[in-house]
Each structure stands twice: as C-alpha cells, then as structure tokens.
Scaffold this motif. Sequence first.
Motif, PDB file in Angstrom:
ATOM      1  N   ARG A 202      -9.292  11.134   3.039  1.00  0.00           N
ATOM      2  CA  ARG A 202      -9.484  10.611   2.366  1.00  0.00           C
ATOM      3  C   ARG A 202      -9.807  10.084   1.005  1.00  0.00           C
ATOM      4  NH1 ARG A 202     -14.466   8.533   0.737  1.00  0.00           N
ATOM      5  NH2 ARG A 202     -15.569   6.625   2.113  1.00  0.00           N
ATOM      6  N   GLU A 203      -9.889  11.029  -0.056  1.00  0.00           N
ATOM      7  CA  GLU A 203      -9.684  11.452  -1.242  1.00  0.00           C
ATOM      8  C   GLU A 203      -8.582  10.641  -1.643  1.00  0.00           C
ATOM      9  OE1 GLU A 203     -10.459  15.012  -0.242  1.00  0.00           O
ATOM     10  OE2 GLU A 203     -11.683  13.527   0.991  1.00  0.00           O
ATOM     11  N   ASP A 204      -6.970  11.073  -1.158  1.00  0.00           N
ATOM     12  CA  ASP A 204      -6.018  10.784  -1.216  1.00  0.00           C
ATOM     13  C   ASP A 204      -5.832   9.005  -1.030  1.00  0.00           C
ATOM     14  OD1 ASP A 204      -6.028  13.467  -2.717  1.00  0.00           O
ATOM     15  OD2 ASP A 204      -5.372  13.846  -0.812  1.00  0.00           O
ATOM     16  N   ALA A 205      -6.603   8.822  -0.322  1.00  0.00           N
ATOM     17  CA  ALA A 205      -6.380   7.252   0.452  1.00  0.00           C
ATOM     18  C   ALA A 205      -7.359   6.058  -0.370  1.00  0.00           C
ATOM     19  CB  ALA A 205      -6.562   7.123   1.563  1.00  0.00           C
ATOM     20  N   VAL A 206      -8.367   6.280  -0.309  1.00  0.00           N
ATOM     21  CA  VAL A 206      -9.487   5.164  -0.403  1.00  0.00           C
ATOM     22  C   VAL A 206      -9.527   4.641  -2.440  1.00  0.00           C
ATOM     23  CG1 VAL A 206     -11.837   4.554  -0.762  1.00  0.00           C
ATOM     24  CG2 VAL A 206     -10.994   5.836   1.202  1.00  0.00           C
ATOM     25  N   GLY A 207      -9.112   3.672  -1.801  1.00  0.00           N
ATOM     26  CA  GLY A 207      -8.551   2.969  -3.695  1.00  0.00           C
ATOM     27  C   GLY A 207      -6.791   2.798  -3.880  1.00  0.00           C
ATOM     28  N   HIS A 208      -5.798   3.163  -2.884  1.00  0.00           N
ATOM     29  CA  HIS A 208      -4.541   3.287  -2.987  1.00  0.00           C
ATOM     30  C   HIS A 208      -4.765   2.178  -2.371  1.00  0.00           C
ATOM     31  CE1 HIS A 208      -5.495   7.343  -4.815  1.00  0.00           C
ATOM     32  NE2 HIS A 208      -4.364   7.290  -5.254  1.00  0.00           N
ATOM     33  N   PRO A 209      -3.001   1.477  -2.492  1.00  0.00           N
ATOM     34  CA  PRO A 209      -1.953   1.028  -1.964  1.00  0.00           C
ATOM     35  C   PRO A 209      -1.915   1.146  -0.726  1.00  0.00           C
ATOM     36  CG  PRO A 209      -1.226   0.274  -3.656  1.00  0.00           C
ATOM     37  CD  PRO A 209      -2.083   1.718  -3.888  1.00  0.00           C
ATOM     38  N   ALA A 210      -2.373  -0.057   0.241  1.00  0.00           N
ATOM     39  CA  ALA A 210      -2.567   0.656   1.613  1.00  0.00           C
ATOM     40  C   ALA A 210      -0.912   0.490   2.672  1.00  0.00           C
ATOM     41  CB  ALA A 210      -3.262  -0.743   2.915  1.00  0.00           C
ATOM     42  N   THR A 211       0.140  -0.119   1.145  1.00  0.00           N
ATOM     43  CA  THR A 211       1.767  -0.750   2.078  1.00  0.00           C
ATOM     44  C   THR A 211       2.233   1.234   1.695  1.00  0.00           C
ATOM     45  OG1 THR A 211       1.702  -1.191  -0.217  1.00  0.00           O
ATOM     46  CG2 THR A 211       1.783  -2.646   1.348  1.00  0.00           C
ATOM     47  N   ASP A 212       1.454   1.794   0.422  1.00  0.00           N
ATOM     48  CA  ASP A 212       1.936   2.793   0.306  1.00  0.00           C
ATOM     49  C   ASP A 212       1.415   3.999   1.940  1.00  0.00           C
ATOM     50  OD1 ASP A 212       2.675   1.873  -1.665  1.00  0.00           O
ATOM     51  OD2 ASP A 212       1.644   2.923  -3.781  1.00  0.00           O
ATOM     52  N   LEU A 213       0.533   4.009   2.026  1.00  0.00           N
ATOM     53  CA  LEU A 213      -0.391   4.999   3.065  1.00  0.00           C
ATOM     54  C   LEU A 213       0.731   4.510   3.915  1.00  0.00           C
ATOM     55  CD1 LEU A 213      -3.510   4.718   1.263  1.00  0.00           C
ATOM     56  CD2 LEU A 213      -1.479   6.672   1.054  1.00  0.00           C
ATOM     57  N   LEU A 214       0.911   3.126   4.438  1.00  0.00           N
ATOM     58  CA  LEU A 214       1.119   3.052   6.071  1.00  0.00           C
ATOM     59  C   LEU A 214       2.331   2.402   6.039  1.00  0.00           C
ATOM     60  CD1 LEU A 214      -2.143   0.112   6.960  1.00  0.00           C
ATOM     61  CD2 LEU A 214      -1.323   3.218   7.002  1.00  0.00           C
ATOM     62  N   PRO A 215       3.308   2.888   5.761  1.00  0.00           N
ATOM     63  CA  PRO A 215       4.918   2.768   5.751  1.00  0.00           C
ATOM     64  C   PRO A 215       5.175   2.482   7.559  1.00  0.00           C
ATOM     65  CG  PRO A 215       4.925   5.241   5.384  1.00  0.00           C
ATOM     66  CD  PRO A 215       3.523   4.849   5.867  1.00  0.00           C
ATOM     67  N   VAL A 216       4.323   1.686   7.751  1.00  0.00           N
ATOM     68  CA  VAL A 216       5.573   2.005   9.551  1.00  0.00           C
ATOM     69  C   VAL A 216       5.877   0.547   9.170  1.00  0.00           C
ATOM     70  CG1 VAL A 216       4.672   1.372  11.686  1.00  0.00           C
ATOM     71  CG2 VAL A 216       3.020   2.147  10.237  1.00  0.00           C
ATOM     72  N   SER A 217       7.183   0.276   9.651  1.00  0.00           N
ATOM     73  CA  SER A 217       8.552  -0.090   9.472  1.00  0.00           C
ATOM     74  C   SER A 217       9.580  -0.238  10.593  1.00  0.00           C
ATOM     75  CB  SER A 217       8.898  -0.803   8.186  1.00  0.00           C
ATOM     76  OG  SER A 217       9.649   0.599   7.872  1.00  0.00           O
ATOM     77  N   GLY A 218       9.616  -1.392  11.058  1.00  0.00           N
ATOM     78  CA  GLY A 218      11.030  -0.749  12.388  1.00  0.00           C
ATOM     79  C   GLY A 218      10.607  -1.181  13.779  1.00  0.00           C
ATOM     80  N   ALA A 219      11.603  -1.775  14.564  1.00  0.00           N
ATOM     81  CA  ALA A 219      10.784  -0.212  16.143  1.00  0.00           C
ATOM     82  C   ALA A 219      11.927   0.510  16.930  1.00  0.00           C
ATOM     83  CB  ALA A 219      11.891  -2.129  16.824  1.00  0.00           C
ATOM     84  N   LEU A 220      10.524   0.176  17.260  1.00  0.00           N
ATOM     85  CA  LEU A 220      11.451   1.669  18.218  1.00  0.00           C
ATOM     86  C   LEU A 220      12.579   1.437  19.418  1.00  0.00           C
ATOM     87  CD1 LEU A 220       7.907   2.314  19.934  1.00  0.00           C
ATOM     88  CD2 LEU A 220       8.569   3.564  18.613  1.00  0.00           C
TER      89      LEU A 220
END
Length: 813
Positions: free
Chosen positions: A45-63
């Motif tokens: 949590r301390e490494d996530a809060v305050g950081h860009p969401a796009t860096d933490l949730l690199p969800v891309s592409g289809a299955l």
Amino acid sequence: MHSGTGTAPQSPVPGRVPLAVVVVDASGLVSHWSTGARRLFGPAREDAVGHPATDLLPVSGALSEGPDSRAYGDESAYDGLGPDLESSLDGRASYPAAGRARLEAPRRERIDVLWWAYPLVGPGPEKLLVLAADAGRLHADDVPDGHPLERIAPGFALHTDFPGADELARGLPAILPSMSVGESARIVSQVLELGYPVLEFSRHDRVPVTADWGVPRRVERKARREEVARAAAAGLPAPRRAPDDEADDDAGDLEYAAVREHLEFLNEVSGRIGSSLDLSRTIIEVSRAVVPRFTDVAGTYLREQVVAGEGFPDGPPDATTMWHRVALEHTDEPGRWDDVVPVGESMPFPAHTPFFQCMTSGQPVLVPRITEEMGNAIASQFEKRDIRPLITDRSMLVVPLKARNVVLGFMILLRHRERPVFNDMDRVTGAELAARAGLVLDNARMYTYQESVAETLQDSMLPHIEPHMPGCDLATRYLPGTLLGRVGGDWFDSIKLPGSRTALVVGDVMGHGLNSAAMMGQLRTAVQTMAALDLPPAQLLRNLDDLAQRLGEHYLATCLYAVYDPIVNELELANAGHIPPVLVRAEDGRSELLELPTGAPIGVGGVPFESVRVPMAPGDRLVMCTDGLVEVRGEDIGVGLATLCESAAHPAASMDAACDTIIRALNTRGGRKDDVALLMARLNGIAPEHVAHRSVAPEPAEVSRTRALVRDQLTAWGLGALTAPAELMVGELVTNAVRHARTRSVEVRLVRSGTLVCEVEDDDQRLPTLLNAGPGDEFGRGLRVVSALAREWGTSRTGSGKTVWFELALPQA
C-alpha cells in the motif's frame, strides 16, 4: 464477491471471487490500495498510494484463445467494442467499463485478470473505482456439477431483484478498511447509486441486468473466427458471413451504444440535481433535467404533507391521498398546459388510473400509447377541463419518487407522437432517475423539516422582548451562525424588576447545536427565576455559576447581567467572561467600551464576581452583544470591538435602524460562523415629576390618608379614570403592610412611565400569597382584589423586607 444463489439449471451459478479494490483520483494517482490489490498486483500500500495508476496496473491486451479459455467460459475475448483499462485510467471513458486481459509483471508469473472501472461522480477528489479479480481462480472444477461456464460477465445492476445484492451492499465497505468512515461511505454511496458490480456466472440464460460491458463474442462468433483462421491457413478465401451474424453484431453494437447513452444520461442528470437543499429548487432541477432529452413533458406530483413539511401515515397511499402538482416542464407551445394542468393544484387519483398503480406498487408503469379509452378515463377526474388532446396517443411512463421505501410522489413522463415510444430500457432508466431524484427530494424534505423544527425551537427559547420597558426602549437581533445550524446557545432577555427597574441580559453558551441550546434554555430560565428574587448582579452570577456546576454538564457560558434603575438613572452591571458592552452618550454621541471586571465564564466555578455602578444620562444607549458579532477567525477581536463602537455611535432614525446599522457594519466582513445575539437599550430615565413617594406610619388611620394622597396625585397627573381601582388596591396593600410590618414606616411610591405602577414596601420578608377566603373568613381577600383589578402584580424580597406592586394601563389619549 457473492454473485447470487440458485440451483435450477437455468439459474446463475453461485460463486465467490476475491477482489482487488483501487481508487484513483482526478490526477490519475492511486488514493486507495486494498489488501486484495497488494495480493493481486504485488506492490504494498505504501508503494502504491500517491503513484500513477497506469504504472501499477499495466493491464493490456486480450486473452489468447487457447486451452485456458474454457476456464473462463466461451466468452473469453474482450477484444471488440469495449474500452481497455488504460482508457478508464486516463479518464477517456466517462461510463462504467469492464474487460478481461493479461497482467505481465516483472519477476512474477503471468496473471489473467477480470477488471471493472466505475467513474465516481461528486465533489470529492476520487474519480475512478477499479475492481479486479484473478481470472485463474475460475475453473470448471470450481463450478457445481463440473460444467464449464458459458458466460462470465461483469454486470451493472440497476433496480434488479438480484440474489446477493443486499449482501454485496452490506459488505462493500468492508473491503475499504483503510479509508475514513466518511470517505468510504461517500464512495460506496456513489457506487450503489449508479449500480453495484457483480460477477455473473451463468450456464445458459442471461442474468437480468443491463447489457454486458465490452460486448463479449457469443459462442457462434468464436466458431466463426476459428473457421476464418483455418481458411486463411489453407490459403482459401474467408467464408461469407451470414446476414444473421452481421445483424447479430449490429444488434450488439446498438445495444452497447444504447446502454452507454442511458448511463451517460443518468450521470448527467445526477450532476444537475441536488445542487441545494431547497425543496422548491430541487423540484425544478429534477423536472428540467429530463426535458427534452428523455421526455417531452414531465409533471411532478408530491404528497401534500411533503410539500407542507409534515409527516404522513405509514403504509402505501390510497385513493384518498392528495397529490400536489409541484412542477410541469414541457416542450409544447407556451401556455398550452397552464390552464388545463396548473401547477399548485391538489387532487386524488382514482384506483383505475396508471398513476394509482404506480404510487401504490412503487414500481414504474409503462403505457406505450395512451388509447382513447384510457385518455377518457384519465380526463374524467378533471372537471370542465379537457386534457385528452394533451395526452391521447402519446407514450407515457409513470415513475415513483421513492426514498427509504416510501413513495413521496411520482413523475408523469409523456413523449410526442412523433417520438419513439418508451421501452423497457426507458423503464429501467426512468426508475433509476426517479430513485436518484427521490433521494434528493427526500434529503431536501428532511432538511426543510429539520430547519423548521430548529427555527421553532430557537424561537421558543428566545424571548419576545417588549419594545418599551419603564424608562427605556429596547431593540434586539438574533442571527444563526450557519444555515445548517439555526439552533445555538446565544440568548438575550429583559426582565421587569420591582421599583420600575429592568434587568438586561446577554449570554452565550459555548458550542452549537441542540445541546448548547438546551443548556442555554436552562440558564435563561435560572436567570429569570433569580432576577425575580431581586438579587444584585454579582450575586446572581455567583448563583448561576453554582447552578451550572450542579447541572453536571461540561459546558461553559459567558453572561453579562445589568440592572437599570430609571428613577435614579443608574446602571449596575456584572460580567462573567463576556465581551464588554458599548455605551453611547446622548450628549455628544461618543461611544466607549465600558471597563468592567471581566470575571470567569459560568461553569468554571469558585471565581468571585464584582458589580459596577455607572451613572446614566437620559437618552444614553447601551449595546450588549455576543462575541459572534465581533469575532472573525483569523482577525484580532479588537478590530471587531472597534467597529462595534464606531457603528453604534452612528446616528439612526430609530432603535431598529441603529441595530441594522451595526449588523451591516459587522456581518458583512465574511468569515462569521458563530451565532449573534444583539440587545440595544435606550435609557431614557423617568423624570422626578413622574414619581410620587410617601412614607406612611404603620397605623390603621394612615390607610385612608394614603388613599386620599393617591387620589390627589392621579388627579394632578390627569389620570382620574384610574382613581377608583388604584385607591382600592393601595388600601388593601397598605392595610396588609400596617398589620404585619415591624418598621417605623411603610413606603408607598407611584410611578407614571407608560403604565401606572404602585409599590408598597415594608420590612416583613414573608411574601403574601393568594388565599381562598370562605364566606365567614375575615381575611384573605385583599390580594384577590388586586389580582382581579391589576394589569400585572407581583411580590419580591428586598434587602430589608419585601415589595408588593401592581400595574395599571394608562387610559388611551
């Protein structure tokens, strides 16, 4: 999250999937990172809060379409029309979205995830709620009977009787444990207002919610893609698509676009209604929000009790319930509806009408077209007004305005004949619209009711000051600190005392709200009671402080108590931690703060109080107020006191005008949050020629002489009409004093000042009381006579005995 229950082959399959919960603010930074998010994505949590969401949730592409796809059902490819998660994170999507994709993270195994993104509306910084689940947790062997799932789709449930919804609504706050209660409640309320996220597991049928976000491909589409791939590998042309397949795709596109349009409309309406807690304004906002985008005519009806701010009986309304037409918005030519359906009219609705069905069932009623027969039935309740041309052959949707399972009213929505009729999706949208409007209206209704209760309570606690007291004129002002807190602890009072004197009081219980108001009520009552005992100001504050200690309440109060004697034209004051009063001299208009021993606030305990006597001149003005008038946050109180002195000295045509001048000078500075109580007194005094005094020897013969003196004095004053009752009552009081006094004389005083006051003073501290005298009793009738003839009368103890007085109204000129 629990998706629901059901064991029938055509029912959804129950399941439970852990969720990651992430909240993103308007800047794209993570403001909340749940334990589930740490487990799914890795960062703490301390490494996530305050950081860009796009860096933490690199969800891309289809299955990929491989053997694993059966673990997620046949609808596994979200590679079509729906937006990707990056679009939601970057703020490019303003509507709820969902998908299924692959997370590729360094030094971690591949994770296939299901995700949902819900835009958050409102004034707060949070703008997106992202939910995600490990798709790998869904395998065929986890499903009852081992059957693979045909469909796994995130849903956006709107007014759906969906199993598990209540459990989800109760459990959603539990997954936001690190947030504050207020922050979590606000976000959850927005999610629930727009609909709540659910995972739907289904073998065969469609779960009754809105369309699937992302428009997943059907089983037939997957087979067609496989056929196209085989043809391409063999170098053959792609097989021709069947018209039904193309129509199926077009229908899916249209369904997706329609649902998105309706949700965008609901989001837009939510932002346009509820801008204030004013009931009338809220009603207008609701009506104008739907015309013309959703409907061409919108009529809003509320229960009469809702409009009046009253309660109403439990249970559903009936045919006798009166409904008040509070708004009518339309796109027809001006004036067409005004005479036939005027705003402000109240009427019941018969049981055979769709309006009655809506208000009793609490469910929307859809009429695709109003037939001539139905138009005649509806028009029958309008006497001498033909409403049929306005409604016949139009599409109608009646939606209830509900809040907390109570029907407050309903809206009648009509579309022109040329416009598409209302359909089932419109029914869902209308119901959701009405639900949101109902909550906003109920909040406005409750606020209006609470505001009325607060004003009534405050008015009942503040005295109604007489503008004229013996020898002085009074004017007051009270201002609540805020619109949301009309009840406070500030008060003022004026109390009639023996000897034509007047007690002037201003006090302030520290704090706001009902508790402070209740404490203020107790202290004000205590001051009135002790003032009737004619206690000196310092002694009264001493007793009030002792009382506050005994009440056991942890409240402090400041109080300024002054006694004005108009005959000697003197003011005696004592202060308990209150701001000093302002004295404006009539001779030169100079104003000054009276220097008084400050004392400690009431409730501190064990602190002495001192009284100060200040001589007055006729026409001097005394200004007493609470600190809310002169104190502004961030500013020295000396600035406010200086402004008070300056504005109090400003010439004014009347006492009320003088109060208004002070309020304008001090209340427009901004930043005031406290209540304000203001009391102004013009100390005119009583001229010596309007006072007659006589010492009477305690002998029976003096009674008749005293009557003669009263008769002569009233004749000299031109008050001969009061001679008979005044003589009789003075005789009764002097007789009692002569009979019981142990002093050398009985003091009799007549005062003419707005009224005629007669006072009889002796050295016996036993107060006389009204008695029920029998036919044979010799005593006990004197005070009965005084009580019957006097406008007012009373008794009080003095330092050396008691005073009994009565008052008569002066004859009209």
